[in-house]
Design a protein around this motif. Structure first.
Motif, PDB file in Angstrom:
ATOM      1  N   TYR A  59       0.878  -1.259   0.095  1.00 37.60           N
ATOM      2  CA  TYR A  59       0.063  -0.112  -0.169  1.00 37.60           C
ATOM      3  C   TYR A  59       0.785   1.079   0.063  1.00 37.60           C
ATOM      4  O   TYR A  59       1.988   1.318   0.762  1.00 37.60           O
ATOM      5  CB  TYR A  59      -1.020   0.056   1.336  1.00 37.60           C
ATOM      6  CG  TYR A  59      -1.798   1.308   1.394  1.00 37.60           C
ATOM      7  CD1 TYR A  59      -2.818   1.668   0.876  1.00 37.60           C
ATOM      8  CD2 TYR A  59      -1.006   2.171   2.447  1.00 37.60           C
ATOM      9  CE1 TYR A  59      -3.425   3.053   1.003  1.00 37.60           C
ATOM     10  CE2 TYR A  59      -1.898   3.310   2.872  1.00 37.60           C
ATOM     11  CZ  TYR A  59      -2.863   3.617   1.911  1.00 37.60           C
ATOM     12  OH  TYR A  59      -3.545   4.751   2.204  1.00 37.60           O
ATOM     13  N   ASN A  69       0.730   5.612   0.030  1.00 36.85           N
ATOM     14  CA  ASN A  69      -0.122   7.010   0.430  1.00 36.85           C
ATOM     15  C   ASN A  69       0.956   8.040  -0.024  1.00 36.85           C
ATOM     16  O   ASN A  69       1.937   7.968   0.564  1.00 36.85           O
ATOM     17  CB  ASN A  69      -0.439   6.995   1.645  1.00 36.85           C
ATOM     18  CG  ASN A  69      -1.415   8.236   2.070  1.00 36.85           C
ATOM     19  OD1 ASN A  69      -0.883   9.364   2.453  1.00 36.85           O
ATOM     20  ND2 ASN A  69      -2.710   7.962   1.832  1.00 36.85           N
ATOM     21  N   SER A  84      -3.897   7.329  -2.558  1.00 40.56           N
ATOM     22  CA  SER A  84      -3.496   5.987  -2.062  1.00 40.56           C
ATOM     23  C   SER A  84      -3.652   5.241  -3.017  1.00 40.56           C
ATOM     24  O   SER A  84      -4.686   5.304  -4.362  1.00 40.56           O
ATOM     25  CB  SER A  84      -4.777   5.403  -0.823  1.00 40.56           C
ATOM     26  OG  SER A  84      -4.709   6.322   0.368  1.00 40.56           O
ATOM     27  N   PHE A 138      -1.729   0.996  -4.894  1.00 38.40           N
ATOM     28  CA  PHE A 138      -0.932  -0.138  -4.724  1.00 38.40           C
ATOM     29  C   PHE A 138       0.417   0.244  -5.254  1.00 38.40           C
ATOM     30  O   PHE A 138       0.447   0.860  -6.194  1.00 38.40           O
ATOM     31  CB  PHE A 138      -1.675  -1.455  -5.002  1.00 38.40           C
ATOM     32  CG  PHE A 138      -1.626  -1.536  -6.604  1.00 38.40           C
ATOM     33  CD1 PHE A 138      -0.436  -2.011  -7.083  1.00 38.40           C
ATOM     34  CD2 PHE A 138      -2.832  -1.044  -7.333  1.00 38.40           C
ATOM     35  CE1 PHE A 138      -0.623  -2.171  -8.757  1.00 38.40           C
ATOM     36  CE2 PHE A 138      -2.582  -1.143  -8.813  1.00 38.40           C
ATOM     37  CZ  PHE A 138      -1.662  -1.929  -9.484  1.00 38.40           C
TER      38      PHE A 138
END
Length: 219
Positions: free
Chosen positions: A141, A143, A165, A167
């Protein structure tokens, strides 16, 4: 080129570089699959941001810099799995400027979209292809903070921003210079989806391509 094609090209280049530096590295022997190790260190590389939408796309590049911490542990004779966390910044930004004249006065407007602090956490799976060389893949993940600012004749008239946000997938290689020091080279791809500024949908989609190196110390 599809993203997995880019990953394959990136991995091939990294393995070639790793093979080239093998003869110049420390002659100290390392087990084919070293024991569990926590590691940390600085990272530095090149960052490319891509915005696409309305049938067109635009990209800009800059320096990415930061640090990371991780842990990996052996699985079987050659496999390794672990977790990583990274924090980084970037100099990549779009700048658009225009000028107009009214009543004998020239007005210069400047709009800037800049990348800010980037956070990542994810998993790592590796394979020891030689006593000192590991290839690996990462997935997790991400951000990232982006800011949009406007200036008129050098004076800031507004600023807004939002955190995006998405992947992140990566692939690379690590070379153990010693039992506690490893050099790393990695390609990373980040997909953010829709880009918004202060919750306003811009109609654009964001992506990120990075090639990053690191020097990591294991504890």
């Amino acid at each position: 080129m599809k993203i997995w094609g880019k990953v394959a090209v990136g991995v091939g280049a990294m393995l070639a570089v790793t093979t080239g530096v093998t003869s110049a590295a420390s002659a100290q022997e390392i087990d084919i699959n070293p024991p569990e190790q926590i590691y940390a260190g600085p990272t530095l590389g090149y960052d490319t941001l891509v915005l696409s939408g309305f049938g067109d796309s635009s990209s800009t590049g800059g320096l990415t810099y930061g640090g990371m911490v991780g842990i990996d542990t052996p699985v079987g004779k050659r496999g390794r799995v672990g977790l990583e966390a990274q924090v980084s910044g970037s100099t990549a930004a779009w700048t658009m400027a225009s000028s107009s004249t009214s009543g004998g006065v020239t007005i210069v407007d400047e709009l800037k979209l800049a990348a800010g602090v980037d956070y990542y956490i994810g998993g790592k799976a590796g394979w020891m292809v030689a006593p000192k060389t590991q290839i690996f893949a990462t997935l997790g993940y991400a951000n990232s903070r982006f800011t949009l600012s406007g200036r008129q004749n050098g004076i800031k008239v507004f600023q807004g921003g939002d955190s995006l946000s998405g992947f992140r997938a990566g692939a690379g290689a690590e070379y153990f210079l010693s039992p506690h020091m490893r050099a790393r080279l990695e390609y990373r791809y980040t997909h953010y989806g829709k880009v918004s500024v202060d919750t306003l949908d811009t109609g654009l989609k964001g992506e990120r391509h990075q090639v990053v190196g690191g020097l990591l110390y294991g504890f």
